[in-house]
Design a protein around this motif. Structure first.
Motif, mmCIF file in Angstrom:
data_model
loop_
_atom_site.group_PDB
_atom_site.id
_atom_site.type_symbol
_atom_site.label_atom_id
_atom_site.label_comp_id
_atom_site.label_asym_id
_atom_site.label_seq_id
_atom_site.Cartn_x
_atom_site.Cartn_y
_atom_site.Cartn_z
ATOM 1 N N ALA A 361 -2.595 -28.224 15.420
ATOM 2 C CA ALA A 361 -1.247 -28.683 15.083
ATOM 3 C C ALA A 361 -0.752 -27.887 13.884
ATOM 4 C CB ALA A 361 -1.257 -30.168 14.774
ATOM 5 N N THR A 362 0.390 -27.231 14.033
ATOM 6 C CA THR A 362 0.964 -26.418 12.961
ATOM 7 C C THR A 362 2.393 -26.870 12.716
ATOM 8 O OG1 THR A 362 1.971 -24.687 14.350
ATOM 9 C CG2 THR A 362 -0.405 -24.510 13.892
ATOM 10 N N PRO A 363 3.000 -26.462 11.588
ATOM 11 C CA PRO A 363 4.394 -26.834 11.332
ATOM 12 C C PRO A 363 5.347 -26.372 12.434
ATOM 13 C CG PRO A 363 3.366 -26.002 9.334
ATOM 14 C CD PRO A 363 2.395 -25.760 10.444
ATOM 15 N N ARG A 364 4.959 -25.347 13.204
ATOM 16 C CA ARG A 364 5.838 -24.858 14.262
ATOM 17 C C ARG A 364 5.511 -25.474 15.625
ATOM 18 N NH1 ARG A 364 4.915 -20.092 11.147
ATOM 19 N NH2 ARG A 364 6.842 -19.454 10.106
ATOM 20 N N GLY A 365 4.524 -26.354 15.666
ATOM 21 C CA GLY A 365 4.168 -26.988 16.930
ATOM 22 C C GLY A 365 2.713 -26.754 17.285
ATOM 23 N N LEU A 366 2.325 -27.252 18.454
ATOM 24 C CA LEU A 366 0.936 -27.150 18.897
ATOM 25 C C LEU A 366 0.654 -25.769 19.480
ATOM 26 C CD1 LEU A 366 -1.775 -28.623 19.577
ATOM 27 C CD2 LEU A 366 -0.782 -29.059 21.838
ATOM 28 N N ILE A 367 -0.413 -25.147 19.008
ATOM 29 C CA ILE A 367 -0.851 -23.883 19.579
ATOM 30 C C ILE A 367 -2.338 -23.997 19.901
ATOM 31 C CG2 ILE A 367 0.872 -22.532 18.318
ATOM 32 C CD1 ILE A 367 -1.349 -21.597 16.455
ATOM 33 N N VAL A 368 -2.824 -23.146 20.816
ATOM 34 C CA VAL A 368 -4.227 -23.195 21.225
ATOM 35 C C VAL A 368 -4.824 -21.788 21.155
ATOM 36 C CG1 VAL A 368 -5.863 -24.020 22.945
ATOM 37 C CG2 VAL A 368 -3.615 -25.092 22.778
ATOM 38 N N PRO A 369 -5.144 -21.306 19.954
ATOM 39 C CA PRO A 369 -5.864 -20.036 19.861
ATOM 40 C C PRO A 369 -7.298 -20.238 20.321
ATOM 41 C CG PRO A 369 -5.622 -21.007 17.695
ATOM 42 C CD PRO A 369 -4.839 -21.873 18.634
ATOM 43 N N ASN A 370 -7.961 -19.150 20.671
ATOM 44 C CA ASN A 370 -9.332 -19.295 21.159
ATOM 45 C C ASN A 370 -10.274 -18.299 20.490
ATOM 46 O OD1 ASN A 370 -9.580 -16.805 23.095
ATOM 47 N ND2 ASN A 370 -7.650 -17.794 23.696
ATOM 48 N N ILE A 371 -11.536 -18.695 20.457
ATOM 49 C CA ILE A 371 -12.598 -17.866 19.898
ATOM 50 C C ILE A 371 -13.219 -17.069 21.041
ATOM 51 C CG2 ILE A 371 -14.794 -17.873 18.664
ATOM 52 C CD1 ILE A 371 -13.963 -20.563 17.470
ATOM 53 N N LYS A 372 -13.085 -15.766 20.986
ATOM 54 C CA LYS A 372 -13.605 -14.916 22.057
ATOM 55 C C LYS A 372 -15.142 -14.929 22.056
ATOM 56 C CE LYS A 372 -9.306 -13.611 22.642
ATOM 57 N NZ LYS A 372 -8.473 -14.207 23.712
ATOM 58 N N ASP A 373 -15.715 -15.046 23.257
ATOM 59 C CA ASP A 373 -17.176 -15.015 23.438
ATOM 60 C C ASP A 373 -17.887 -15.996 22.518
ATOM 61 O OD1 ASP A 373 -17.156 -12.951 25.437
ATOM 62 O OD2 ASP A 373 -16.728 -11.525 23.831
ATOM 63 N N ALA A 374 -17.353 -17.205 22.436
ATOM 64 C CA ALA A 374 -17.944 -18.210 21.556
ATOM 65 C C ALA A 374 -19.353 -18.579 21.997
ATOM 66 C CB ALA A 374 -17.065 -19.456 21.530
ATOM 67 N N ASP A 375 -19.643 -18.458 23.288
ATOM 68 C CA ASP A 375 -20.963 -18.837 23.802
ATOM 69 C C ASP A 375 -22.074 -17.927 23.301
ATOM 70 O OD1 ASP A 375 -19.507 -16.935 25.378
ATOM 71 O OD2 ASP A 375 -21.148 -16.987 26.841
ATOM 72 N N ALA A 376 -21.724 -16.721 22.831
ATOM 73 C CA ALA A 376 -22.728 -15.773 22.362
ATOM 74 C C ALA A 376 -22.949 -15.849 20.850
ATOM 75 C CB ALA A 376 -22.313 -14.350 22.742
ATOM 76 N N MET A 377 -22.275 -16.793 20.173
ATOM 77 C CA MET A 377 -22.344 -16.856 18.717
ATOM 78 C C MET A 377 -23.451 -17.789 18.244
ATOM 79 S SD MET A 377 -18.342 -17.007 17.540
ATOM 80 C CE MET A 377 -17.270 -15.591 17.766
ATOM 81 N N THR A 378 -24.028 -17.437 17.090
ATOM 82 C CA THR A 378 -24.944 -18.345 16.410
ATOM 83 C C THR A 378 -24.117 -19.429 15.725
ATOM 84 O OG1 THR A 378 -24.884 -17.078 14.355
ATOM 85 C CG2 THR A 378 -26.549 -16.457 15.997
ATOM 86 N N LEU A 379 -24.778 -20.445 15.199
ATOM 87 C CA LEU A 379 -24.054 -21.526 14.536
ATOM 88 C C LEU A 379 -23.273 -21.028 13.316
ATOM 89 C CD1 LEU A 379 -23.675 -24.534 15.074
ATOM 90 C CD2 LEU A 379 -25.443 -25.000 13.362
ATOM 91 N N PRO A 380 -23.863 -20.178 12.450
ATOM 92 C CA PRO A 380 -23.075 -19.650 11.331
ATOM 93 C C PRO A 380 -21.883 -18.817 11.806
ATOM 94 C CG PRO A 380 -25.417 -19.364 10.891
ATOM 95 C CD PRO A 380 -25.299 -19.798 12.321
ATOM 96 N N GLU A 381 -22.059 -18.020 12.843
ATOM 97 C CA GLU A 381 -20.950 -17.214 13.368
ATOM 98 C C GLU A 381 -19.848 -18.100 13.932
ATOM 99 O OE1 GLU A 381 -23.500 -13.228 14.766
ATOM 100 O OE2 GLU A 381 -23.079 -14.854 16.183
ATOM 101 N N LEU A 382 -20.240 -19.157 14.630
ATOM 102 C CA LEU A 382 -19.252 -20.074 15.186
ATOM 103 C C LEU A 382 -18.496 -20.795 14.072
ATOM 104 C CD1 LEU A 382 -18.103 -21.284 17.797
ATOM 105 C CD2 LEU A 382 -19.875 -23.043 17.661
ATOM 106 N N SER A 383 -19.209 -21.191 13.015
ATOM 107 C CA SER A 383 -18.570 -21.851 11.877
ATOM 108 C C SER A 383 -17.545 -20.935 11.220
ATOM 109 C CB SER A 383 -19.623 -22.275 10.856
ATOM 110 O OG SER A 383 -19.025 -22.804 9.695
#
Length: 493
Positions: A361-383
């Protein structure tokens, strides 16, 4: 003899800063006429249907004219600013058709020969299907030099009526009426929404005393004048003299108090695209939503431990991080849910990568950015990726590329104190998980009722490609990871 420079006045056009966008709203000008600019300098911030971005000017010179005010929505390919690349040169050194002939950046002729408009480097291209808007000359600006013989010049309206029609077509305001030998009063300063409000209420901006910075008229100023006029138009008490006819506001229809206090905002930008996407998704993909309530006491304890872990130093650790990791583990165990429906080819497209969308939720409305290749990330990388994504979204700096190609999304409704909901799929995705508020509740644990941290998860999925069994497995696996995070992350991840 002075030789005219063929490229003195250059027009910079609104580029396509995304993929196939057709318009953008001018949010803030960083320069004004007379300011010196350099190649690569950010001169304007615009908002597209996907994000707010700053645009660099590709010329050196001086700002000659801003062709649109802040708040204006401009078609892609329309000139928005004119730059004088040879400031100080004699006026006659510039040919009358110079701006039109030299308004394109270097390489524009080659781009147009290929059937497309030249656009800002790094912001995509768009088909040459836009038309050029007429330029507006600011008050006090020098008149354009006379055209040489044989050059095409705009026809001068033969009658006042024709001149009024031409002003209407060009979007210019009507000239104020002035007595012979007098000077016209300066045009009141107000933003386009305020001008529209004044027009709707029948308020003459020339009668409004501005209270905004630099003498700008605000909405409150307009309402104050309108309410004063409305009060003057009300019936006088019995025995009191009736107000004179000229005291009645001109062109104002009787309105209720509620109507006066209503506020109308045009639907555009992020809000417009989100609304269209949600309607399309809700009435195209058959949604099914399943719920599960889960004891996340162990997850909350792990969050506290991770905050003290040197490997997570400087990173943001919260329950949302472990919910994201739990969903990614569930998708790894049930990869068929990570897919999309191709209506045109009647195919299901299975994907071997997970671009994890995060509803923000942003001042300009709802947006849905995404994390590319999130499944390949470690926990620190995902954080780290989650932290950067949220910070960029709140600042309104999310690039269009970050909102494309998502496969599965998480919506954290718990931050608003909400327990659950039925989330609508992001278009082109197969599933979306709603993460509700974590509350301390009485819960049966090892045969005894104890206070435990509990939350509710809701998973909506596209029933065309995800049947009930698959959706249930993904939801159950996500809950299992959150109930026993250490055990499941070791054995399943």
């Amino acid at each position: 003899m002075t030789t005219a420079s063929p490229q003195r006045f250059r027009e910079f056009k609104m580029p396509d800063v995304g993929e196939g966008l057709t318009e953008a709203e001018i949010l803030t000008w960083h320069v004004q006429p007379g300011d010196e600019v350099h190649d690569g300098q950010m001169v304007v911030e615009v908002e597209t249907a996907k994000a707010a971005v700053e645009l660099p000017i590709p010329y050196d010179g001086t700002v000659h004219e801003l062709l649109f005010e802040e708040g204006a929505t401009v078609d892609v390919g329309t000139p928005i600013i004119t730059i004088d690349t040879a400031p100080g040169a004699p006026a006659e050194a510039a040919g009358p058709s110079e701006a039109a002939e030299s308004s394109e950046p270097a390489g524009a002729a080659e781009a147009q020969a290929g059937g497309r408009e030249p656009v800002l480097v790094g912001y995509g291209v768009t088909a040459a299907a836009t038309r050029r808007r007429p330029r507006k000359t600011p008050p006090g600006a020098p008149a354009a030099p006379a055209a040489p013989a044989g050059a095409a010049t705009p026809a001068t309206p033969a009658t006042p009526a024709a001149a009024a029609v031409q002003r209407e077509m060009n979007g210019a305001p009507p000239p104020p009426e002035t007595a012979p030998g007098t000077t016209a009063a300066p045009r009141p300063l107000a933003k386009p929404p305020v001008r529209k409000l004044a027009k709707d209420l029948g308020v003459d901006l020339g009668t409004v005393i501005p209270s905004g910075p630099d003498g700008v008229i605000t909405r409150d100023d307009v309402y104050a004048v309108h309410e004063a006029h409305t009060a003057g138009a009300r019936p006088a008490p019995e025995g009191a003299a009736a107000p004179a006819a000229e005291e009645q506001p001109v062109g104002v229809e009787p309105q209720s108090l509620a109507a006066i206090r209503e506020r109308r905002v045009p639907v555009k930008g992020v809000r417009k695209v989100t609304a269209h996407a949600m309607v399309t998704s809700a009435f195209t993909a058959p949604h099914v939503t399943e719920f599960i309530t889960v004891d996340v006491t162990r997850t909350m304890k792990l969050v506290e431990e991770l905050r003290q872990d040197p490997a997570m130093a400087g990173l943001r650790v919260n329950p949302m991080l472990l919910v994201a990791k739990a969903l990614l583990v569930a998708i790894r165990r049930n990869p068929e849910i990570n897919a999309s429906w191709d209506e045109e080819n009647q195919e299901i497209v299975y994907k071997d990568y997970v671009n994890l969308g995060i509803a923000a939720a942003t001042p300009r409305g709802l947006i849905v950015p995404n994390i590319k290749d999130a499944d390949a990330m470690t926990l620190p990388e995902l954080s780290r990726a989650l932290g950067e994504l949220v910070a960029t979204a709140k600042e309104g700096r999310t690039p269009p590329a970050a909102m494309q190609g998502g496969t599965v999304t998480i919506s954290n409704v718990g931050v608003f104190g909400v327990d659950s909901g039925t989330p609508i799929l992001n278009p082109g995705e197969s599933a979306i998980l709603a993460f509700g508020a974590v509350r301390l509740q009485p819960w049966v644990h090892k045969g005894k009722v104890k206070p435990r941290h509990v939350t509710t998860l809701a998973l909506s999925f596209d029933h065309r490609l995800v049947d009930g069994e698959l959706g249930s497995k993904v939801l159950a696996d996500t809950a299992a990871v959150l109930e026993h995070p250490r055990q499941r992350l070791i054995t399943w991840a």
